[in-house]
Design a protein around this motif. Structure first.
Motif, PDB file in Angstrom:
ATOM      1  N   VAL A   1       0.884  -5.758   6.126  1.00 47.13           N
ATOM      2  CA  VAL A   1      -0.404  -5.430   5.511  1.00 47.13           C
ATOM      3  C   VAL A   1      -1.387  -6.550   5.827  1.00 47.13           C
TER       4      VAL A   1
ATOM      5  N   VAL B   1      -0.815  -1.459   7.527  1.00 44.63           N
ATOM      6  CA  VAL B   1      -1.883  -1.070   6.609  1.00 44.63           C
ATOM      7  C   VAL B   1      -2.976  -2.142   6.625  1.00 44.63           C
TER       8      VAL B   1
ATOM      9  N   ARG C   1      -6.253  -3.295   4.491  1.00 48.20           N
ATOM     10  CA  ARG C   1      -6.904  -3.041   3.201  1.00 48.20           C
ATOM     11  C   ARG C   1      -8.074  -3.982   2.998  1.00 48.20           C
TER      12      ARG C   1
ATOM     13  N   ILE D   1      -7.061   1.360   3.975  1.00 48.34           N
ATOM     14  CA  ILE D   1      -7.460   1.528   2.576  1.00 48.34           C
ATOM     15  C   ILE D   1      -8.794   0.817   2.391  1.00 48.34           C
TER      16      ILE D   1
ATOM     17  N   ILE E   1      -7.985   6.296   1.279  1.00 45.39           N
ATOM     18  CA  ILE E   1      -6.770   5.993   2.038  1.00 45.39           C
ATOM     19  C   ILE E   1      -6.666   7.021   3.152  1.00 45.39           C
TER      20      ILE E   1
ATOM     21  N   VAL F   1       0.594  -3.114  -2.236  1.00 42.99           N
ATOM     22  CA  VAL F   1       0.725  -2.102  -1.171  1.00 42.99           C
ATOM     23  C   VAL F   1       1.923  -2.439  -0.283  1.00 42.99           C
TER      24      VAL F   1
ATOM     25  N   LYS G   1       1.382   6.503   4.123  1.00 44.46           N
ATOM     26  CA  LYS G   1       0.157   6.924   3.461  1.00 44.46           C
ATOM     27  C   LYS G   1       0.419   7.294   2.000  1.00 44.46           C
TER      28      LYS G   1
ATOM     29  N   CYS H   1       0.808   4.256  -0.035  1.00 44.05           N
ATOM     30  CA  CYS H   1      -0.481   3.605  -0.312  1.00 44.05           C
ATOM     31  C   CYS H   1      -1.212   4.314  -1.455  1.00 44.05           C
TER      32      CYS H   1
END
Lengths: 260, 260, 260
Positions: free
Chosen positions: A85, A112, A114, A157, A165, A195, A207, A210
């Motif tokens: 992440v 991911v 964010r 995100i 998301i 996350v 997904k 998340c």
């Protein structure tokens, strides 16, 4: 069922995060049921990231040395199928931060991404007028998130009053959360770690993990405010930790708000 | 009478500890009545360690630079008869950490070594199966502690559900404490600092000071839980600080549990 | 009216502060209504300091690298008319700290210098006997503050049971505050950041802004103690954050104590 799974498996989350939020992040992960480990030395980050359940890269108080270690850790995570992440704190605020993030996204397969709208806009190269403390922008946040997800080939995100998301194709919106999250430092940063924990126990559907993580987080903040209300933001912060610890999968299922 | 002595003398405890727990450690020492000072620069660590009441070396987020400074500080402490507590956070998790700890133990006369069973086992080279979040192992923790105390010629504290304190010959066991200490980050790390404070005012009987420190700490956690119970781990953490501050020597004497 | 102005403008306060208090400082600034940003990398500090509302330099856990970055940030702040607050944590405790502070004062135009009496005495080269945990000294604190303000051409705040604010000519004394501020780590450090926020919205009258900041801070601590009293210092710390957030300009006006 992801919360239950986290509490059972206690996934090790290797956090390379900023000095402002390390304690809060570690306590938040413990509240959730994950096992935080913070490590920054080039001599060991690859060893730890390679055996972790998830890796968090947060550039909040970055240094050149730390970024080099992040790349070592990120590559080890990639090699071992450990989700990564990235939280691009302050991207856009200085060109150094923007460049470092783009470099990380280029050299590490990020699972991911964010950030708030302002940060994500700066990474995709969209000019955006930031209009609030939470990094909200004028413009279409959903299109922005899709743009980033496609450009960087990762679930993205974008957090704010509405959380978005997306994997670039399908889009989920979440409306949980309380404005006081912007009055406690590190709540965005801790969400990145949360996350990572959710994704670590649900690699097959990143997904969906998340979505659960973001809803879980928002609901906990709503409960914290409902409980402490008039007392103030110090009390809210403490109650938030309590509720991060007490929430169940059923709470998420019943209280998630996907529409305004 | 050690608590009273700490509150009267306010011993300066020089902490070289990890970035996750610095604030919690400093607040815990203030609650106890000690004076925390955090300093890491090679230019000054020897000056501070040499005049401190105690020195804490905690490798939780170590770097090569910091380890070099720790050795400078450790040598200055040794020269000035300042007790040194080593907390080998994460020893065994990476070979880097294990090697750094062994190097520190080799180059600095450590007064007290404090870790969980998994960490101590990795330092003495015993293969151990870690089975819990608190680093508990399958096997005889008392023998492990004695082994470490003899090998490194220092008082050794192995913490867990049962805390073991030994100089390699005589053994004390303490059964105070609450499981939620494992749900608050840095409680092990703060204990190392607390041990340094107790030892600083009782250099003639290091082992007895360690027993008091460990009991004091456990009792404070029991009280914190008794007071906040259903509220949650955020509330527990705050109440723990309150009780670290309020405890008396009489409380320790009356509430210490040396048997299961 | 400064509190109202801060809450409206949310001035960006660039903090280069020590690792012990970063989280507390950021949460305190958010409570006040300011926007904290912590950044230390040489590649970006000038960019951030140049656009900030205020810059805080706090040497609590200094390193040579960080001091170099502080000078870059300080020069950028000076160039852009951004006020600079220097907190000389531990000056006098080691010669390294004293020298670094004098170097910073020499190379950066400091707007406000804030320290306890012991620290300020060491910077002006006055021999002082420190007699308490708050760095109080035997001797005339008002003369000391005036001496420092003249020597370094900046407003000087010497905090203690009596807080002194002076530009070297006019002197203000404030008697608000609660002794438990010395039992919570970082309260002095956070005050430096709070001063930066007040000064950032009142550049025309730096001294008056400092008076308001110091009174605001002291009153919040009095309220925190009044509310939590018997509970303890953990509860006090949380209530303090609550009240930093809730205070109004009218509270300052009504509750400021300028005489013993």
């Amino acid at each position: 069922m992801l919360l239950k799974k986290i509490k059972k498996e206690n996934p090790l989350i290797h956090c390379m995060t900023n000095v402002v939020v390390t304690n809060f992040t570690a306590n938040g992960l413990l509240a959730l049921g994950a096992s935080p480990v913070m490590a920054y030395a080039k001599e060991e980050v690859a060893d730890l990231a390679g055996i972790a359940g998830g890796l968090l890269l947060n550039i909040g108080t970055l240094s050149t040395d730390e970024v080099e270690a992040m790349i070592l850790a990120g590559k080890a995570a990639n090699k071992n199928n450990v989700p990564v992440v990235l939280d691009p704190v302050g991207a856009g605020a200085t060109s150094f931060r923007t460049e470092v993030c783009l470099d990380l996204l280029n050299r590490v397969d990020v699972t991911v991404l964010r950030g708030n709208a302002g940060e994500i806009a700066s990474l995709v190269g969209v000019k955006a007028t930031v209009k609030g403390v939470d990094g909200a922008i004028e413009g279409d946040t959903i299109e922005l998130a899709k743009h980033a997800a496609k450009k960087f080939s990762c679930v993205t995100i974008v957090t704010g009053e509405m959380d978005v998301i997306t994997d670039g194709h399908h889009v989920h919106t979440i409306y949980n959360g309380h404005p006081w999250l912007t009055k406690v430092v590190g709540t965005g940063c801790l969400l990145g770690a949360v996350v990572a924990a959710f994704v670590s126990v649900s690699k097959k559907d990143i997904k969906a993990a998340c979505v659960d993580a973001v809803a879980y987080y928002g609901i906990a903040s709503e409960r914290a405010f409902a409980e402490t209300n008039e007392e103030g933001i110090g009390s809210f912060q403490q109650a938030f930790l309590n509720h991060l610890n007490k929430m169940t999968d059923l709470d998420i299922k019943q209280l998630i708000r996907t529409k305004k």
